[in-house]
Design a protein around this motif. Sequence first.
Motif, PDB file in Angstrom:
ATOM      1  N   ILE A  54       0.938  -0.951   0.124  1.00 32.01           N
ATOM      2  CA  ILE A  54       0.177   0.240   0.544  1.00 32.01           C
ATOM      3  C   ILE A  54       1.074   1.096   0.144  1.00 32.01           C
ATOM      4  O   ILE A  54       0.739   2.365  -1.100  1.00 32.01           O
ATOM      5  CB  ILE A  54      -0.594  -0.316   1.545  1.00 32.01           C
ATOM      6  CG1 ILE A  54      -2.019  -1.359   1.231  1.00 32.01           C
ATOM      7  CG2 ILE A  54      -1.757   1.476   1.458  1.00 32.01           C
ATOM      8  CD1 ILE A  54      -2.550  -1.437   2.602  1.00 32.01           C
ATOM      9  N   PHE A  55       1.919   1.502   0.913  1.00 31.99           N
ATOM     10  CA  PHE A  55       2.891   2.639   0.976  1.00 31.99           C
ATOM     11  C   PHE A  55       3.849   2.515  -0.333  1.00 31.99           C
ATOM     12  O   PHE A  55       3.951   3.515  -0.454  1.00 31.99           O
ATOM     13  CB  PHE A  55       3.315   2.346   2.565  1.00 31.99           C
ATOM     14  CG  PHE A  55       2.910   2.602   3.413  1.00 31.99           C
ATOM     15  CD1 PHE A  55       1.645   3.660   4.229  1.00 31.99           C
ATOM     16  CD2 PHE A  55       2.008   1.307   3.841  1.00 31.99           C
ATOM     17  CE1 PHE A  55       0.749   3.301   4.732  1.00 31.99           C
ATOM     18  CE2 PHE A  55       1.049   0.304   4.981  1.00 31.99           C
ATOM     19  CZ  PHE A  55       0.194   1.892   5.342  1.00 31.99           C
ATOM     20  N   MET A  56       4.421   1.060  -0.450  1.00 27.94           N
ATOM     21  CA  MET A  56       5.346   1.136  -1.277  1.00 27.94           C
ATOM     22  C   MET A  56       4.985   2.039  -3.185  1.00 27.94           C
ATOM     23  O   MET A  56       5.146   2.501  -3.761  1.00 27.94           O
ATOM     24  CB  MET A  56       6.062  -0.250  -1.909  1.00 27.94           C
ATOM     25  CG  MET A  56       6.537  -1.399  -0.667  1.00 27.94           C
ATOM     26  SD  MET A  56       7.543  -1.935  -1.598  1.00 27.94           S
ATOM     27  CE  MET A  56       6.644  -3.490  -1.514  1.00 27.94           C
ATOM     28  N   ALA A  57       3.879   1.884  -2.981  1.00 27.36           N
ATOM     29  CA  ALA A  57       2.727   1.999  -4.334  1.00 27.36           C
ATOM     30  C   ALA A  57       2.800   3.971  -3.990  1.00 27.36           C
ATOM     31  O   ALA A  57       2.734   4.419  -5.318  1.00 27.36           O
ATOM     32  CB  ALA A  57       1.340   1.793  -4.768  1.00 27.36           C
ATOM     33  N   GLU A  58       2.183   4.545  -3.207  1.00 25.09           N
ATOM     34  CA  GLU A  58       2.079   5.310  -3.098  1.00 25.09           C
ATOM     35  C   GLU A  58       4.076   6.365  -2.663  1.00 25.09           C
ATOM     36  O   GLU A  58       4.140   7.218  -3.480  1.00 25.09           O
ATOM     37  CB  GLU A  58       1.789   6.264  -1.794  1.00 25.09           C
ATOM     38  CG  GLU A  58       1.458   7.584  -1.842  1.00 25.09           C
ATOM     39  CD  GLU A  58       0.717   7.755   0.181  1.00 25.09           C
ATOM     40  OE1 GLU A  58       0.986   8.934  -0.240  1.00 25.09           O
ATOM     41  OE2 GLU A  58      -0.007   6.935   0.021  1.00 25.09           O
ATOM     42  N   ASP A  59       5.074   5.703  -2.637  1.00 24.31           N
ATOM     43  CA  ASP A  59       6.265   6.339  -2.470  1.00 24.31           C
ATOM     44  C   ASP A  59       6.662   6.025  -4.270  1.00 24.31           C
ATOM     45  O   ASP A  59       7.554   7.537  -4.073  1.00 24.31           O
ATOM     46  CB  ASP A  59       6.762   5.365  -1.448  1.00 24.31           C
ATOM     47  CG  ASP A  59       8.015   6.133  -1.622  1.00 24.31           C
ATOM     48  OD1 ASP A  59       8.225   7.378  -1.028  1.00 24.31           O
ATOM     49  OD2 ASP A  59       9.606   5.636  -0.669  1.00 24.31           O
ATOM     50  N   LEU A  60       7.248   4.733  -3.504  1.00 25.40           N
ATOM     51  CA  LEU A  60       7.340   4.922  -5.457  1.00 25.40           C
ATOM     52  C   LEU A  60       6.561   5.179  -6.162  1.00 25.40           C
ATOM     53  O   LEU A  60       7.188   4.409  -7.722  1.00 25.40           O
ATOM     54  CB  LEU A  60       8.381   3.339  -4.935  1.00 25.40           C
ATOM     55  CG  LEU A  60       9.680   3.438  -4.159  1.00 25.40           C
ATOM     56  CD1 LEU A  60      10.201   1.682  -4.084  1.00 25.40           C
ATOM     57  CD2 LEU A  60      10.680   4.485  -4.485  1.00 25.40           C
ATOM     58  N   ALA A  61       5.271   5.275  -7.254  1.00 24.22           N
ATOM     59  CA  ALA A  61       4.537   4.792  -7.971  1.00 24.22           C
ATOM     60  C   ALA A  61       4.592   3.240  -8.978  1.00 24.22           C
ATOM     61  O   ALA A  61       4.913   3.938  -9.853  1.00 24.22           O
ATOM     62  CB  ALA A  61       5.131   5.987  -8.558  1.00 24.22           C
ATOM     63  N   GLY A 179       2.135   4.690  10.655  1.00 26.18           N
ATOM     64  CA  GLY A 179       1.590   5.715  11.071  1.00 26.18           C
ATOM     65  C   GLY A 179       2.173   6.330  10.707  1.00 26.18           C
ATOM     66  O   GLY A 179       2.240   7.741  10.907  1.00 26.18           O
ATOM     67  N   LEU A 180       3.639   6.260   9.681  1.00 21.07           N
ATOM     68  CA  LEU A 180       4.932   6.588  10.042  1.00 21.07           C
ATOM     69  C   LEU A 180       4.714   7.032   8.551  1.00 21.07           C
ATOM     70  O   LEU A 180       3.933   6.985   7.815  1.00 21.07           O
ATOM     71  CB  LEU A 180       5.903   6.032  10.155  1.00 21.07           C
ATOM     72  CG  LEU A 180       6.396   5.309  11.685  1.00 21.07           C
ATOM     73  CD1 LEU A 180       7.015   4.205  11.067  1.00 21.07           C
ATOM     74  CD2 LEU A 180       6.643   6.710  11.925  1.00 21.07           C
ATOM     75  N   PRO A 181       5.298   8.368   8.369  1.00 17.98           N
ATOM     76  CA  PRO A 181       5.327   9.111   6.590  1.00 17.98           C
ATOM     77  C   PRO A 181       5.339   7.575   5.463  1.00 17.98           C
ATOM     78  O   PRO A 181       6.623   7.137   6.042  1.00 17.98           O
ATOM     79  CB  PRO A 181       7.209  10.007   6.839  1.00 17.98           C
ATOM     80  CG  PRO A 181       7.118   9.802   8.529  1.00 17.98           C
ATOM     81  CD  PRO A 181       6.741   9.046   8.881  1.00 17.98           C
ATOM     82  N   VAL A 182       5.243   8.305   4.859  1.00 19.15           N
ATOM     83  CA  VAL A 182       5.437   6.906   3.647  1.00 19.15           C
ATOM     84  C   VAL A 182       6.377   6.594   3.255  1.00 19.15           C
ATOM     85  O   VAL A 182       6.260   5.860   2.872  1.00 19.15           O
ATOM     86  CB  VAL A 182       4.297   7.012   2.616  1.00 19.15           C
ATOM     87  CG1 VAL A 182       3.989   6.379   1.423  1.00 19.15           C
ATOM     88  CG2 VAL A 182       2.637   7.621   3.258  1.00 19.15           C
TER      89      VAL A 182
END
Length: 479
Positions: A54-61, A179-182
Amino acid sequence: MAPEVEAPLLAASSKPAAAAPPRRNKYSFFCAVLASMTSVLMGYNVAVTSGAQIFMAEDLAVSDAQIEVLSGAINIYSLVGALLAGWTSARLGRRLTIVLTNGFFLAGPLVMALAGGYAALMVGRFVAGIGVGYALVIAPVYAAEIAPASSRGLLSSLPEIFINGGVMLSYVSNLAFSGLPVHLSWRLMFAAGVVPTVFLAAGVLTMPESPRWLAMKGRRDEARQVLARTSDTPAEAEQRLQEIEDVVAGGGVSGGGGVWKEVATKAGVRRVLAIVVTLQFFQQASGIDSVVLYGPRVLAAAGVTSNTLLLGLNVVFGVAKASSILIAMALTDRVGRRPLLLASTGGMTASLLVLGSVFAAFQGRARDDAAVAGVAVAVVVAFVCTFSVGIGPLAWVYSSEILPLRLRGQGAGVGTAMNRIMSGVVTMTFISLYGAVTMAGAFYLYAAIAAASFVFIYACLPETRGRNLEDMEELFHTK
């Protein structure tokens, strides 16, 4: 009256007391637990992408297609480790092979935690995948070879129990760092699995080598010493040593080529290898990893929209899956392998049919999302529980114990290769599969495969509870 009362008491006291059953060996349990701890790292590394994606998709597109490949590729990469594990364990020994496995689990997650792009993620996943293959082969083999017959089912179940423990810990990590920054959250999810590997590798060096490997290498005195420490009685230790030596003298140590030579010439060996490969096929083809790695997506399709709730429910699945393994652990040496396998695959079939029907009935219609999500959660919990109470751990137990000693390392590697191929197929196609045939169609397909596994177990698998490993050669005609 007193003499009349005392006579029966005296007569009763003159009878020999019933022999107390021998106490089960605790040292073998300690060794099997320590070896199986490697499986915690394996479960963690496989499942941590469930929430991290979920967070990799947002951070690294990272796209859905890339997530699908990244999640499933670890199972394909594990083929390298699975196929090398038999060769390594036959030459270096079971213990040093476990230490090597921990080295892969140190390097792979560290590379992923520091990755700056998709290519680096794939490199880290490849290294961790080799460790997964090694862990899947060596932990059950060591546990089966160190255990006395009275507790072999329990001890051989430990790797699967610890895999599920690792899966559960990965879900907790997903939730804890969410809950940490993406840009930081998903990296810490991977990094959390690095620290324990050093301490575990050092601990493994304190446990003994497998007595069967020692006997195969002609180190008879060392094998006797290990058996004396890991058997329930001295008589059992001598019996186990004699049985091992008889097998070694009769069949010797077979390398990888020896496996295929015996497959070509011996029907019993072909049957055993076919059982191992088919059982491992069904364990994964029935779709367990679609829930382990894509649980949040499944629930999102059922109406759950909060990321925190999705990750929290993932923890519920992990707890249910890990705790159900304890039932298998407690019952496998009492009830037997076959009844648990049949109950497991029957329950999986029913759960998958209900889950498919939930999506078929409500998908695309106006609905109460909370009610549908609640039913979906309950059915998924039932699915992971029925999987974990039977075919999850017992596919490994059964496969490890029916393979003859001379072929065990290589045969376990072949079975593990099938397991990883099917796990890779399931995880690398799930998003595309439900996109093509809907969620309902995907789970109906898995239900049909689970039903086929029930038929296979009923028709082809004899009971092995309570038999010595060497007795399996008589049962399956593999001498």
